[in-house]
Write an enzyme that holds these catalytic residues in place. Structure first.
Site, PDB file in Angstrom:
ATOM      1  N   CYS A  42       0.839  -1.201   0.000  1.00 22.26           N
ATOM      2  CA  CYS A  42       0.000   0.000   0.000  1.00 22.26           C
ATOM      3  C   CYS A  42       0.879   1.259   0.000  1.00 22.26           C
ATOM      4  O   CYS A  42       1.996   1.254   0.513  1.00 22.26           O
ATOM      5  CB  CYS A  42      -0.912   0.006   1.235  1.00 22.26           C
ATOM      6  N   ASP A  44       0.376   3.772   1.734  1.00 22.02           N
ATOM      7  CA  ASP A  44       0.322   4.341   3.087  1.00 22.02           C
ATOM      8  C   ASP A  44       1.727   4.686   3.606  1.00 22.02           C
ATOM      9  O   ASP A  44       2.638   3.852   3.560  1.00 22.02           O
ATOM     10  CB  ASP A  44      -0.357   3.318   4.023  1.00 22.02           C
ATOM     11  N   ARG A  46       2.880   4.843   6.393  1.00 16.02           N
ATOM     12  CA  ARG A  46       3.346   4.084   7.561  1.00 16.02           C
ATOM     13  C   ARG A  46       3.862   2.703   7.195  1.00 16.02           C
ATOM     14  O   ARG A  46       4.262   1.933   8.062  1.00 16.02           O
ATOM     15  CB  ARG A  46       2.187   3.942   8.564  1.00 16.02           C
ATOM     16  N   HIS A  98      -2.139  -4.052   4.976  1.00 21.32           N
ATOM     17  CA  HIS A  98      -1.913  -3.622   6.365  1.00 21.32           C
ATOM     18  C   HIS A  98      -3.239  -3.341   7.044  1.00 21.32           C
ATOM     19  O   HIS A  98      -4.179  -2.837   6.404  1.00 21.32           O
ATOM     20  CB  HIS A  98      -1.001  -2.391   6.424  1.00 21.32           C
ATOM     21  N   CYS A 101      -6.062  -0.111   6.851  1.00 19.29           N
ATOM     22  CA  CYS A 101      -5.894   0.468   5.506  1.00 19.29           C
ATOM     23  C   CYS A 101      -7.108   1.346   5.169  1.00 19.29           C
ATOM     24  O   CYS A 101      -8.245   0.877   5.143  1.00 19.29           O
ATOM     25  CB  CYS A 101      -5.743  -0.643   4.472  1.00 19.29           C
TER      26      CYS A 101
HETATM   27 CO    CO Z   1      -3.487   1.179   3.005  1.00 17.41          CO
END
Ligand code: CO
Length: 217
Positions: A42, A44, A46, A98, A101
């Site tokens: 992803c 993302d 993080r 994750h 998400c």
């Molecule tokens: Co995500």
């Protein structure tokens, strides 16, 4: 003019740090890359691929998009998989979702966020396909199961590309794995979804669904 001074300074310090351990590191890397792994994760912020698995530049080929989706009509993702499998000859492909998400949550809650709604439509298909597994749970648990199911589905998509099918037909050694990362503790969970041959796909997929299903009862 706005300049991102901090980031540029960070970069100089980072490069210096690496050169301290290995003065030829960047010279060697500039000649070629030889990663064994392809990471599909992803976007993302993080979930940074290299850091999570402790790998240096040159060691992992990375494709990231919102909610780590693999569509068989996404030229971008397909080009990455083709290059990784046929040119770099990676031995392992990791699809990593994750928990928490936002794309998965948005799809589940049918939020209206604009263009992104069209990108995550595949998660809606996963919800429909696995409605039984996703019912009878709290919302938090449902979303966790959906993150897992999304990974299982994307592993299947990777395996169904011509590149993987052709590689396996030619006895090339390449496996596809499904993992989930937890932003809350920094740890990866292996979903025990590993496909190393075309013939294994159906059974691995079915067993993975059974395991997710067991968590819900
Ligand atoms: Co995500």
């Amino acid at each position: 003019m706005k300049r991102l001074t901090t980031l540029l300074e960070n970069n100089r310090a980072w490069a210096e740090q690496i050169r301290k351990h290995d003065k030829d590191f960047f010279t060697k890397l500039s000649n070629q890359q030889n990663p064994k792994y392809l990471w599909i994760g992803c976007s993302d912020s993080r979930v940074p691929a290299n850091e999570i698995v402790g790998l240096m530049p040159g060691e992992i080929f990375v494709h990231r998009n919102v909610s780590n989706l693999v569509y068989l009509n996404d030229l971008n993702c397909l080009a990455v998989i083709q290059y990784a499998v046929e040119v770099l000859k990676v031995t392992d492909i990791i699809v990593c979702g994750h928990y928490g998400c936002a794309g998965v949550t948005a799809a589940f809650k049918k939020m209206k966020l604009g263009l992104i709604d069209q990108w995550i439509y595949g998660i809606g298909d996963t919800i429909e396909r696995h409605e039984e597994i996703l019912s009878h749970q709290t919302e938090v648990e449902t979303l966790r199961r959906l993150v897992e199911l999304n990974v299982v589905e994307q592993v299947r998509n990777v395996c169904q590309t011509n590149f993987l099918q052709d590689a396996w037909a030619g006895n090339q050694s390449v496996s596809v794995h499904g993992w989930v990362y937890s932003v809350g503790d920094g740890l990866l969970r292996d979903l025990d979804v590993v496909v190393s041959h075309a013939a294994e796909l159906h059974q691995v997929y079915r067993r993975a669904l059974e395991r997710v299903h067991k968590k819900t009862v």
